[in-house]
Design a protein around this motif. Structure first.
Motif, PDB file in Angstrom:
ATOM      1  N   GLN A  58       0.865  -1.178   0.000  1.00  0.00           N
ATOM      2  CA  GLN A  58       0.000   0.000   0.000  1.00  0.00           C
ATOM      3  C   GLN A  58       0.905   1.232   0.000  1.00  0.00           C
ATOM      4  O   GLN A  58       1.643   1.468   0.956  1.00  0.00           O
ATOM      5  CB  GLN A  58      -0.924   0.014   1.207  1.00  0.00           C
ATOM      6  N   VAL A  59       0.851   1.984  -1.091  1.00  0.00           N
ATOM      7  CA  VAL A  59       1.771   3.107  -1.269  1.00  0.00           C
ATOM      8  C   VAL A  59       1.529   4.165  -0.206  1.00  0.00           C
ATOM      9  O   VAL A  59       0.384   4.536   0.086  1.00  0.00           O
ATOM     10  CB  VAL A  59       1.612   3.715  -2.671  1.00  0.00           C
ATOM     11  N   THR A  60       2.610   4.659   0.385  1.00  0.00           N
ATOM     12  CA  THR A  60       2.526   5.687   1.418  1.00  0.00           C
ATOM     13  C   THR A  60       3.742   6.584   1.323  1.00  0.00           C
ATOM     14  O   THR A  60       4.620   6.373   0.498  1.00  0.00           O
ATOM     15  CB  THR A  60       2.430   5.038   2.811  1.00  0.00           C
ATOM     16  N   ALA A  72     -15.310   3.190  -8.946  1.00  0.00           N
ATOM     17  CA  ALA A  72     -13.974   2.635  -8.698  1.00  0.00           C
ATOM     18  C   ALA A  72     -13.526   2.915  -7.268  1.00  0.00           C
ATOM     19  O   ALA A  72     -12.887   2.071  -6.629  1.00  0.00           O
ATOM     20  CB  ALA A  72     -12.981   3.224  -9.692  1.00  0.00           C
ATOM     21  N   ILE A  73     -13.868   4.091  -6.769  1.00  0.00           N
ATOM     22  CA  ILE A  73     -13.505   4.446  -5.399  1.00  0.00           C
ATOM     23  C   ILE A  73     -14.220   3.539  -4.396  1.00  0.00           C
ATOM     24  O   ILE A  73     -13.621   3.099  -3.401  1.00  0.00           O
ATOM     25  CB  ILE A  73     -13.829   5.930  -5.137  1.00  0.00           C
ATOM     26  N   VAL A  74     -15.477   3.229  -4.670  1.00  0.00           N
ATOM     27  CA  VAL A  74     -16.224   2.295  -3.808  1.00  0.00           C
ATOM     28  C   VAL A  74     -15.556   0.928  -3.814  1.00  0.00           C
ATOM     29  O   VAL A  74     -15.437   0.266  -2.766  1.00  0.00           O
ATOM     30  CB  VAL A  74     -17.689   2.190  -4.284  1.00  0.00           C
ATOM     31  N   ASP A  75     -15.075   0.495  -4.983  1.00  0.00           N
ATOM     32  CA  ASP A  75     -14.384  -0.796  -5.074  1.00  0.00           C
ATOM     33  C   ASP A  75     -13.088  -0.782  -4.257  1.00  0.00           C
ATOM     34  O   ASP A  75     -12.765  -1.779  -3.589  1.00  0.00           O
ATOM     35  CB  ASP A  75     -14.076  -1.118  -6.539  1.00  0.00           C
ATOM     36  N   PHE A  76     -12.340   0.321  -4.329  1.00  0.00           N
ATOM     37  CA  PHE A  76     -11.111   0.439  -3.523  1.00  0.00           C
ATOM     38  C   PHE A  76     -11.429   0.222  -2.047  1.00  0.00           C
ATOM     39  O   PHE A  76     -10.769  -0.560  -1.353  1.00  0.00           O
ATOM     40  CB  PHE A  76     -10.478   1.825  -3.679  1.00  0.00           C
ATOM     41  N   GLN A  77     -12.438   0.946  -1.607  1.00  0.00           N
ATOM     42  CA  GLN A  77     -12.778   0.895  -0.185  1.00  0.00           C
ATOM     43  C   GLN A  77     -13.271  -0.479   0.228  1.00  0.00           C
ATOM     44  O   GLN A  77     -12.980  -0.949   1.330  1.00  0.00           O
ATOM     45  CB  GLN A  77     -13.823   1.974   0.114  1.00  0.00           C
ATOM     46  N   VAL A 104      -8.134   5.438  -0.346  1.00  0.00           N
ATOM     47  CA  VAL A 104      -8.246   6.236  -1.571  1.00  0.00           C
ATOM     48  C   VAL A 104      -6.993   7.074  -1.785  1.00  0.00           C
ATOM     49  O   VAL A 104      -6.461   7.173  -2.898  1.00  0.00           O
ATOM     50  CB  VAL A 104      -9.496   7.139  -1.513  1.00  0.00           C
ATOM     51  N   GLU A 105      -6.484   7.689  -0.701  1.00  0.00           N
ATOM     52  CA  GLU A 105      -5.315   8.544  -0.841  1.00  0.00           C
ATOM     53  C   GLU A 105      -4.090   7.751  -1.299  1.00  0.00           C
ATOM     54  O   GLU A 105      -3.237   8.269  -2.030  1.00  0.00           O
ATOM     55  CB  GLU A 105      -5.014   9.289   0.462  1.00  0.00           C
ATOM     56  N   SER A 106      -4.007   6.478  -0.910  1.00  0.00           N
ATOM     57  CA  SER A 106      -2.889   5.638  -1.342  1.00  0.00           C
ATOM     58  C   SER A 106      -2.971   5.333  -2.832  1.00  0.00           C
ATOM     59  O   SER A 106      -1.952   5.295  -3.531  1.00  0.00           O
ATOM     60  CB  SER A 106      -2.859   4.329  -0.548  1.00  0.00           C
ATOM     61  N   GLU A 107      -4.194   5.107  -3.328  1.00  0.00           N
ATOM     62  CA  GLU A 107      -4.365   4.830  -4.754  1.00  0.00           C
ATOM     63  C   GLU A 107      -4.048   6.054  -5.599  1.00  0.00           C
ATOM     64  O   GLU A 107      -3.447   5.940  -6.675  1.00  0.00           O
ATOM     65  CB  GLU A 107      -5.798   4.353  -5.022  1.00  0.00           C
ATOM     66  N   VAL A 108      -4.425   7.230  -5.117  1.00  0.00           N
ATOM     67  CA  VAL A 108      -4.096   8.463  -5.838  1.00  0.00           C
ATOM     68  C   VAL A 108      -2.587   8.688  -5.829  1.00  0.00           C
ATOM     69  O   VAL A 108      -1.979   9.032  -6.858  1.00  0.00           O
ATOM     70  CB  VAL A 108      -4.832   9.672  -5.206  1.00  0.00           C
ATOM     71  N   LEU A 109      -1.970   8.485  -4.656  1.00  0.00           N
ATOM     72  CA  LEU A 109      -0.516   8.632  -4.547  1.00  0.00           C
ATOM     73  C   LEU A 109       0.194   7.643  -5.476  1.00  0.00           C
ATOM     74  O   LEU A 109       1.186   8.001  -6.135  1.00  0.00           O
ATOM     75  CB  LEU A 109      -0.077   8.405  -3.101  1.00  0.00           C
ATOM     76  N   ALA A 110      -0.304   6.422  -5.560  1.00  0.00           N
ATOM     77  CA  ALA A 110       0.312   5.416  -6.422  1.00  0.00           C
ATOM     78  C   ALA A 110       0.247   5.831  -7.892  1.00  0.00           C
ATOM     79  O   ALA A 110       1.209   5.638  -8.647  1.00  0.00           O
ATOM     80  CB  ALA A 110      -0.372   4.069  -6.223  1.00  0.00           C
ATOM     81  N   ALA A 111      -0.885   6.393  -8.304  1.00  0.00           N
ATOM     82  CA  ALA A 111      -1.024   6.831  -9.703  1.00  0.00           C
ATOM     83  C   ALA A 111      -0.034   7.935 -10.037  1.00  0.00           C
ATOM     84  O   ALA A 111       0.482   8.011 -11.163  1.00  0.00           O
ATOM     85  CB  ALA A 111      -2.456   7.301  -9.957  1.00  0.00           C
ATOM     86  N   ILE A 112       0.243   8.797  -9.063  1.00  0.00           N
ATOM     87  CA  ILE A 112       1.167   9.910  -9.297  1.00  0.00           C
ATOM     88  C   ILE A 112       2.617   9.434  -9.237  1.00  0.00           C
ATOM     89  O   ILE A 112       3.425   9.745 -10.122  1.00  0.00           O
ATOM     90  CB  ILE A 112       0.912  11.029  -8.275  1.00  0.00           C
ATOM     91  N   THR A 113       2.959   8.665  -8.197  1.00  0.00           N
ATOM     92  CA  THR A 113       4.351   8.240  -8.048  1.00  0.00           C
ATOM     93  C   THR A 113       4.784   7.281  -9.150  1.00  0.00           C
ATOM     94  O   THR A 113       5.979   7.142  -9.418  1.00  0.00           O
ATOM     95  CB  THR A 113       4.580   7.569  -6.676  1.00  0.00           C
TER      96      THR A 113
END
Length: 537
Positions: free
Chosen positions: A124-126, A252-257, A263-272
């Motif tokens: 889990q990206v952090t 997609a956000i509901v599926d993540f949860q 959610v913040e980890s998935e957004v961070l992963a897309a950016i990093t």
């Protein structure tokens, strides 16, 4: 695996000492034991902490432990994963300061080291908690992205579009919206604290009219209904500029949860995924600090050897030292060359990706295979086919005429979202002269464009339209609101578009047409900002 990389510029009151004290405090809190900041600053070969983690640091200091400039410092903390056997986490912090009192470059890197390929548990990206402590206490420079949550509303929409399309923008923009109940998928301030230094965070307030904002910024750059949109910096291809976007829809956000993902980890992963590699190249690693320390030692040894009374006897020794120094420099040069080549290939790949994206939008030259049709292309071609059929029948809508010209002449004509919106408005008002509009737009994309591309000037080019169909300006002074209505943003630049094609004189959506445009000479493109009703003065 590289998980997170970032770089900041700080101006702390107490210089590098303040940052190193924060690092020591952070390590101590994690290991539950005191870590001496002074010892950390002087360099620790390897210190085993109570929790089993290992701490190492190096710095460019003199024999009496004073900082030497340019000052370089690096620290590495490694510890095992508490849940996954065979995985180790490594956090690195690097500092560089050219001279006392100057701003401090600080890079951070987080990675994992697996003992074998059998360690496959997902990560889990952090980002390290140290990042937020540094931001709060070490005075990051003002241009650091993500220092504050910004707001997108009707008043800021034009400025937002200007920032999105600004060619110099180097960091992503994350746009976060709320659902019908005013609930955001993640708290905006929480998301900002995770992305600070990497991306700006822009919140769409619950009270704003997102449809009105969409008319200004375009559908590609908007988010609503609880979606999150990541807008990456613009890329330039042969067919113009393009901003890649990654949209997290509410479903997609509901599926993540539901899967237990944050959610913040998935957004961070897309950016990093896009930023980690370039930031890792600029990271001030322990290896870089070791090289700087070695260079300093070599320089001091050379100086002492040259000043020695027995310099003739030490000639061979000096030559060996100089050879070692040259070898280090040669390796640095070779590494820089390889990185430069990679970056050039990366730029070329991004340029091609921009061209591909623009081609998909233009849909020029694409044919669907009878045996293996691309559903997305087939779906996108449907309105284009309808537009062509309508033109052949002599009754296209204004929007159809405009979109058909932009597809057929994508390398010559750029149609802004504002022009599409104004065409839609005229069509809703019963616009009846789509065939005339297509005729004018066709002449604009052919004879008029060709004359300007050949360098013949506007006076010659306007002959393509005959009498009364073209005007270089409005023929009367424009008021402030009048200028604003004719002002459009393209690639971060503002254009007052007084040149226009015209048909009809009534104040009528059904019978009057104005097409406002501007010639962008450096791109050899005509940009259409408005295509619809007569604009008030």
């Amino acid at each position: 695996m590289l998980v997170y990389a970032n770089k900041f510029i700080f101006e702390p009151k107490n210089g590098t000492e303040q940052i190193i004290q924060l690092v020591a405090k952070w390590v101590g809190q994690r290991a539950k034991q005191h870590v001496d900041a002074e010892r950390l600053a002087e360099g620790i070969r390897e210190l085993r902490l109570k929790d089993g983690s290992t701490l190492t640091s190096r710095a460019t200091v003199s024999v009496d432990k004073k900082a030497t400039y340019p000052y370089v410092f690096g620290v590495q903390l490694s510890h095992r994963d508490e849940k996954v056997s065979g995985r180790k986490w490594i956090t690195e912090v690097g500092l560089r300061q050219e001279s006392a009192g100057k701003p401090i470059e600080c890079s951070l890197l987080l990675k994992t080291d697996e003992v074998s390929a059998r360690v496959t548990d997902p990560i889990q990206v952090t980002r390290p908690k140290l990042v937020q402590q540094l931001i709060q206490e070490c005075s990051p420079v003002g241009q650091t992205p993500g220092l504050n949550v910004k707001r997108l509303n009707g008043e800021s929409a034009l400025a937002f579009l200007h920032e999105v399309e600004r060619e110099e923008r180097e960091h992503p923009i994350v746009l976060i919206s709320c659902d019908r109940d005013g609930v955001y998928p993640v708290e905006s301030e929480r998301l900002r604290s995770i992305l600070v230094g990497l991306s700006d965070v822009v919140e769409v307030p619950a009270s704003v009219d997102t449809f009105a904002i969409e008319e200004i910024v375009g559908r590609r750059y908007i988010a609503f209904g609880g979606a999150i949109n990541i807008i990456f910096p613009a890329r330039k291809g042969d067919r113009g500029w393009f901003c890649e976007t990654v949209l997290f829809r509410p479903s997609a956000i509901v599926d993540f949860q539901a899967e237990g993902k944050r959610v913040e980890s998935e957004v961070l992963a897309a950016i990093t995924h896009r930023t980690n590699l370039p930031y890792s190249w600029r990271h001030i690693s322990l290896e870089m600090v070791n090289q700087a320390v070695l260079r300093g030692q070599l320089a001091r040894m050379l100086e002492r050897a040259k000043e020695s009374d027995n310099s003739e006897e030490l000639g061979e020794y000096i030559a060996l030292l100089e050879s070692a120094d040259q070898e280090l420099l040669a390796k640095d040069s070779e590494l820089a060359r390889m990185r430069s080549e990679y970056e050039e290939k990366e730029r070329e790949a991004r340029k091609l990706q921009a061209d591909i994206a623009n081609l998909k939008h233009a849909l020029s030259g694409r044919q669907a295979s009878e045996d293996n049709q691309d559903d997305d292309v087939v779906e996108a071609l449907a309105p284009l086919r309808e537009s062509i059929a309508a033109v052949l029948k002599g009754n296209p809508s204004l929007q159809q005429a405009l979109e058909l010209i932009s597809s057929l002449y994508a390398e010559r004509i750029v149609v802004l979202d504002a022009a599409i919106s104004s065409a839609k408005e005229s069509d809703r008002g019963g616009f009846r002269f789509g065939d005339k509009a297509f005729e004018l737009l066709s002449k604009l994309a052919n004879e008029y464009w060709q004359a300007l591309a050949d360098g013949k000037g506007d006076q010659h080019a306007k002959a393509a339209f005959g009498h009364n169909a073209y005007a270089q300006n409005e023929g009367q002074a424009l008021s402030g609101p009048g200028k604003q209505r004719r002002t459009f943003v393209y690639h971060g630049k503002t254009f007052l578009m007084e040149k226009h094609l015209k048909s009809g004189v009534k104040d009528s959506l059904a019978e009057t047409l104005r097409i406002h445009f501007e010639w962008v000479a450096e791109e050899k493109r005509l940009v259409i900002g408005h295509c619809g009703k007569h604009l008030d003065f």
